[in-house]
Scaffold this motif. Structure first.
Motif, PDB file in Angstrom:
ATOM      1  N   HIS A  78      48.827  41.944  40.663  1.00  0.00           N
ATOM      2  CA  HIS A  78      48.867  42.039  39.203  1.00  0.00           C
ATOM      3  C   HIS A  78      48.046  40.912  38.577  1.00  0.00           C
ATOM      4  O   HIS A  78      47.738  39.909  39.215  1.00  0.00           O
ATOM      5  N   CYS A  79      47.714  41.129  37.299  1.00  0.00           N
ATOM      6  CA  CYS A  79      46.806  40.213  36.608  1.00  0.00           C
ATOM      7  C   CYS A  79      47.521  38.988  36.045  1.00  0.00           C
ATOM      8  O   CYS A  79      46.914  38.179  35.332  1.00  0.00           O
ATOM      9  N   GLY A  80      48.808  38.860  36.321  1.00  0.00           N
ATOM     10  CA  GLY A  80      49.561  37.712  35.824  1.00  0.00           C
ATOM     11  C   GLY A  80      50.738  37.404  36.729  1.00  0.00           C
ATOM     12  O   GLY A  80      50.912  38.019  37.791  1.00  0.00           O
ATOM     13  N   PRO A 115      37.588  36.595  30.305  1.00  0.00           N
ATOM     14  CA  PRO A 115      38.958  36.982  30.666  1.00  0.00           C
ATOM     15  C   PRO A 115      39.154  38.504  30.658  1.00  0.00           C
ATOM     16  O   PRO A 115      38.839  39.168  29.683  1.00  0.00           O
ATOM     17  N   SER A 116      39.699  39.029  31.782  1.00  0.00           N
ATOM     18  CA  SER A 116      39.830  40.482  31.932  1.00  0.00           C
ATOM     19  C   SER A 116      41.271  40.925  32.135  1.00  0.00           C
ATOM     20  O   SER A 116      41.543  42.054  32.495  1.00  0.00           O
ATOM     21  N   ASP A 117      42.214  40.024  31.892  1.00  0.00           N
ATOM     22  CA  ASP A 117      43.617  40.254  32.245  1.00  0.00           C
ATOM     23  C   ASP A 117      44.401  41.093  31.247  1.00  0.00           C
ATOM     24  O   ASP A 117      45.389  41.710  31.590  1.00  0.00           O
ATOM     25  N   SER A 143      35.152  38.233  25.895  1.00  0.00           N
ATOM     26  CA  SER A 143      36.485  38.773  26.128  1.00  0.00           C
ATOM     27  C   SER A 143      36.428  40.266  26.450  1.00  0.00           C
ATOM     28  O   SER A 143      35.796  41.036  25.737  1.00  0.00           O
ATOM     29  N   TYR A 144      37.109  40.648  27.539  1.00  0.00           N
ATOM     30  CA  TYR A 144      37.295  42.079  27.798  1.00  0.00           C
ATOM     31  C   TYR A 144      38.312  42.534  26.740  1.00  0.00           C
ATOM     32  O   TYR A 144      39.507  42.565  27.000  1.00  0.00           O
ATOM     33  N   SER A 145      37.848  42.850  25.542  1.00  0.00           N
ATOM     34  CA  SER A 145      38.803  43.033  24.451  1.00  0.00           C
ATOM     35  C   SER A 145      39.426  44.422  24.426  1.00  0.00           C
ATOM     36  O   SER A 145      40.631  44.551  24.288  1.00  0.00           O
ATOM     37  N   SER A 163      41.492  54.949  35.369  1.00  0.00           N
ATOM     38  CA  SER A 163      41.398  55.328  36.777  1.00  0.00           C
ATOM     39  C   SER A 163      39.988  55.136  37.326  1.00  0.00           C
ATOM     40  O   SER A 163      39.745  55.348  38.501  1.00  0.00           O
ATOM     41  N   TYR A 164      39.074  54.745  36.464  1.00  0.00           N
ATOM     42  CA  TYR A 164      37.693  54.512  36.897  1.00  0.00           C
ATOM     43  C   TYR A 164      37.495  53.182  37.627  1.00  0.00           C
ATOM     44  O   TYR A 164      36.393  52.863  38.019  1.00  0.00           O
ATOM     45  N   TYR A 165      38.575  52.381  37.756  1.00  0.00           N
ATOM     46  CA  TYR A 165      38.423  51.085  38.434  1.00  0.00           C
ATOM     47  C   TYR A 165      38.679  51.179  39.942  1.00  0.00           C
ATOM     48  O   TYR A 165      38.642  50.163  40.635  1.00  0.00           O
ATOM     49  N   PHE A 204      36.320  49.422  42.474  1.00  0.00           N
ATOM     50  CA  PHE A 204      36.368  47.963  42.298  1.00  0.00           C
ATOM     51  C   PHE A 204      37.565  47.387  43.043  1.00  0.00           C
ATOM     52  O   PHE A 204      37.473  46.363  43.710  1.00  0.00           O
ATOM     53  N   ARG A 205      38.688  48.069  42.923  1.00  0.00           N
ATOM     54  CA  ARG A 205      39.902  47.534  43.549  1.00  0.00           C
ATOM     55  C   ARG A 205      39.779  47.567  45.062  1.00  0.00           C
ATOM     56  O   ARG A 205      40.348  46.730  45.757  1.00  0.00           O
ATOM     57  N   GLU A 206      38.988  48.508  45.568  1.00  0.00           N
ATOM     58  CA  GLU A 206      38.694  48.494  47.008  1.00  0.00           C
ATOM     59  C   GLU A 206      37.797  47.288  47.315  1.00  0.00           C
ATOM     60  O   GLU A 206      38.036  46.541  48.261  1.00  0.00           O
ATOM     61  N   TYR A 244      49.963  46.367  30.402  1.00  0.00           N
ATOM     62  CA  TYR A 244      49.109  45.350  29.754  1.00  0.00           C
ATOM     63  C   TYR A 244      47.721  45.867  29.378  1.00  0.00           C
ATOM     64  O   TYR A 244      47.178  45.468  28.367  1.00  0.00           O
ATOM     65  N   GLN A 245      47.130  46.776  30.146  1.00  0.00           N
ATOM     66  CA  GLN A 245      45.850  47.342  29.723  1.00  0.00           C
ATOM     67  C   GLN A 245      46.115  48.488  28.737  1.00  0.00           C
ATOM     68  O   GLN A 245      47.209  49.038  28.680  1.00  0.00           O
ATOM     69  N   MET A 246      45.086  48.867  27.974  1.00  0.00           N
ATOM     70  CA  MET A 246      45.289  49.832  26.883  1.00  0.00           C
ATOM     71  C   MET A 246      45.475  51.271  27.362  1.00  0.00           C
ATOM     72  O   MET A 246      44.933  51.680  28.374  1.00  0.00           O
ATOM     73  N   VAL A 265      31.614  50.730  34.713  1.00  0.00           N
ATOM     74  CA  VAL A 265      32.494  50.293  35.804  1.00  0.00           C
ATOM     75  C   VAL A 265      32.224  50.971  37.147  1.00  0.00           C
ATOM     76  O   VAL A 265      31.414  51.897  37.259  1.00  0.00           O
ATOM     77  N   SER A 266      32.991  50.506  38.129  1.00  0.00           N
ATOM     78  CA  SER A 266      32.785  50.919  39.522  1.00  0.00           C
ATOM     79  C   SER A 266      32.866  52.425  39.730  1.00  0.00           C
ATOM     80  O   SER A 266      32.066  52.997  40.463  1.00  0.00           O
ATOM     81  N   GLY A 267      33.841  53.091  39.087  1.00  0.00           N
ATOM     82  CA  GLY A 267      33.993  54.533  39.282  1.00  0.00           C
ATOM     83  C   GLY A 267      32.817  55.318  38.723  1.00  0.00           C
ATOM     84  O   GLY A 267      32.447  56.378  39.244  1.00  0.00           O
ATOM     85  N   THR A 296      26.503  46.162  34.724  1.00  0.00           N
ATOM     86  CA  THR A 296      26.337  47.357  35.536  1.00  0.00           C
ATOM     87  C   THR A 296      25.935  47.029  36.975  1.00  0.00           C
ATOM     88  O   THR A 296      25.096  46.150  37.203  1.00  0.00           O
ATOM     89  N   TYR A 297      26.548  47.754  37.927  1.00  0.00           N
ATOM     90  CA  TYR A 297      26.189  47.610  39.338  1.00  0.00           C
ATOM     91  C   TYR A 297      24.780  48.146  39.578  1.00  0.00           C
ATOM     92  O   TYR A 297      24.207  47.945  40.638  1.00  0.00           O
ATOM     93  N   TYR A 298      24.247  48.837  38.602  1.00  0.00           N
ATOM     94  CA  TYR A 298      22.874  49.345  38.689  1.00  0.00           C
ATOM     95  C   TYR A 298      21.846  48.339  38.180  1.00  0.00           C
ATOM     96  O   TYR A 298      20.658  48.679  38.088  1.00  0.00           O
TER      97      TYR A 298
HETATM   98  C1  PBG Z   1      40.150  42.428  37.056  1.00  0.00           C
HETATM   99  C2  PBG Z   1      39.022  43.351  36.794  1.00  0.00           C
HETATM  100  C3  PBG Z   1      38.917  44.731  37.086  1.00  0.00           C
HETATM  101  C4  PBG Z   1      37.635  45.122  36.729  1.00  0.00           C
HETATM  102  C5  PBG Z   1      37.004  43.994  36.209  1.00  0.00           C
HETATM  103  N1  PBG Z   1      37.878  42.925  36.241  1.00  0.00           N
HETATM  104  C6  PBG Z   1      39.877  45.650  37.723  1.00  0.00           C
HETATM  105  C7  PBG Z   1      41.156  45.971  37.090  1.00  0.00           C
HETATM  106  O1  PBG Z   1      41.434  45.619  35.939  1.00  0.00           O
HETATM  107  O2  PBG Z   1      41.964  46.574  37.801  1.00  0.00           O
HETATM  108  C8  PBG Z   1      37.075  46.505  36.899  1.00  0.00           C
HETATM  109  C9  PBG Z   1      35.616  46.579  37.145  1.00  0.00           C
HETATM  110  C10 PBG Z   1      35.132  47.864  37.713  1.00  0.00           C
HETATM  111  O3  PBG Z   1      35.868  48.842  37.942  1.00  0.00           O
HETATM  112  O4  PBG Z   1      33.928  47.897  37.969  1.00  0.00           O
HETATM  113  N2  PBG Z   1      41.126  42.403  36.076  1.00  0.00           N
END
Ligand code: PBG
Ligand code: ZN
Length: 328
Positions: free
Chosen positions: A131-133, A166-168, A193-195, A201-203, A206-208, A222-224, A275-277, A314-316
């Motif tokens: 978790h982010c916290g 900050p992305s939390d 800020s990741y505001s 589900s597109y992350y 990244f989580r991998e 916590y995320q929107m 994002v990654s997805g 971007t990963y591109y």
């Molecule tokens: C960490 C974080 C994430 C991403 C950026 N910072 C993953 C998440 O919030 O689970 C996602 C980036 C991506 O999918 O490319 N909080």
């Protein structure tokens, strides 16, 4: 006046004319390249769901970054990746002054002083629960987390980071980080800020890559919530009040409407995270020969500009920079 006096096709007749009336442009200066850095030496491990994207040890990252610099990509954003046994309940690795991100920042800035180094500030890559916290029971404790995020940001700035991101999605994190940076003399380090960050589900990929999937539950508390739009304006407004210098919308593709609203409402420097997805989908279709990768990706990145983005994470980034160079 209308047809036949007006003919929209006149200004589409050839590339010279089209170019002259073109409203938006993708430039290499718009791109930010995300990189994953992990302890060890000689590590260059491809993320299976993200072909072309690797977990690098610092030595390998430095090699990889040479082409990023040569291509003129202005900045990178660094994510730390740890083995499970190096993580703990409180994400100590995130704010360890000799942690993986802190070391990477130092070495990257040493070798490439003019490359803009942004750091992702979060705990999820460093906590054993993912978790982010800080977790209390099943609750990710907002206020207890703020102090650790602030500590993380300060440790990144001490290592030489040019900007913290900050992305939390804890409430009040921007203010907490701003105050801590200022107290430590980093008054000129901006906060991106990741505001408007959605519980998307597109992350998945990244989580991998980062090994940061939550071990129980999800990030919806916590995320929107993806269906919300007005809420993104409130989130962004709050971050601006707390001192964010750059705001962000994440993910990109499915949230271009949010990007447009935020740019229109605040006129702030606005980033989008492709994002990654999104990357994984393009790569999969391209590898099947189902799309023209270069054209589809450049069209999409330009669409982010049109929707209001000033910069695109971007990963591109590397491939797009190469393609843009070919086009000249
Ligand atoms: C960490 C974080 C994430 C991403 C950026 N910072 C993953 C998440 O919030 O689970 C996602 C980036 C991506 O999918 O490319 N909080
Ligand atoms: Zn996180």
């Amino acid at each position: 006046m209308s047809f036949p006096i007006i003919r929209m096709r006149r200004l589409r007749a050839n590339e010279k004319i089209r170019c002259m009336v073109r409203e938006h442009h993708l430039r290499v200066d718009d791109l930010i390249y995300p990189v994953f850095v992990t302890p060890g030496q000689g590590v260059r491990k491809e993320v299976s769901s993200m072909p072309g994207i690797y977990n690098f040890s610092i030595d390998e990252l430095l090699k990889e970054l040479q082409q990023v610099v040569d291509l003129g990509i202005p900045g990178i954003i660094i994510f730390g990746v740890l083995d499970e046994e190096e993580k703990d309940e409180v994400g100590s690795g995130a704010y360890d002054e000799s942690g993986i991100v802190q070391q990477a920042v130092q070495e990257v800035k040493n070798k490439f002083p003019h490359l803009l180094v942004i750091t992702d500030v979060c705990l999820c890559e460093f906590t054993n629960h993912g978790h982010c916290g800080i977790v209390k029971g099943n609750y990710v404790d907002n206020d207890a987390t703020l102090e650790l995020l602030a500590k993380t940001a300060v440790s990144h700035a001490k290592a030489g980071a040019d900007m913290v991101a900050p992305s939390d999605m804890m409430d009040g994190r921007v203010a907490a980080i701003r105050q801590a940076l200022d107290e430590h003399g980093f008054v000129n380090i901006p906060i991106m800020s990741y505001s408007a960050k959605y519980a998307s589900s597109y992350y998945g990929p990244f989580r991998e890559a980062a090994g940061s999937a939550p071990q129980f539950g999800d990030r919806k508390a916590y995320q929107m919530d993806p269906p919300n739009s007005d809420e993104a304006l409130r989130e962004t407004w709050l971050d601006i009040q707390e001192g964010a210098d750059i705001v962000m919308v994440k993910p990109g593709l499915a949230y271009m409407d949010i990007l447009r609203r935020i740019k229109d409402e605040f006129g702030y420097p606005t980033a989008v995270y492709n994002v990654s997805g999104e990357y994984a989908m393009f790569k999969a279709a391209a590898q099947n020969g189902w799309i023209d990768e270069k054209k589809v990706v450049l069209e999409t990145l330009t669409a982010f500009k049109r929707a209001g983005a000033d910069m695109i994470i971007t990963y591109y980034a590397v491939e797009a920079a190469q393609w843009l160079k070919e086009e000249r």
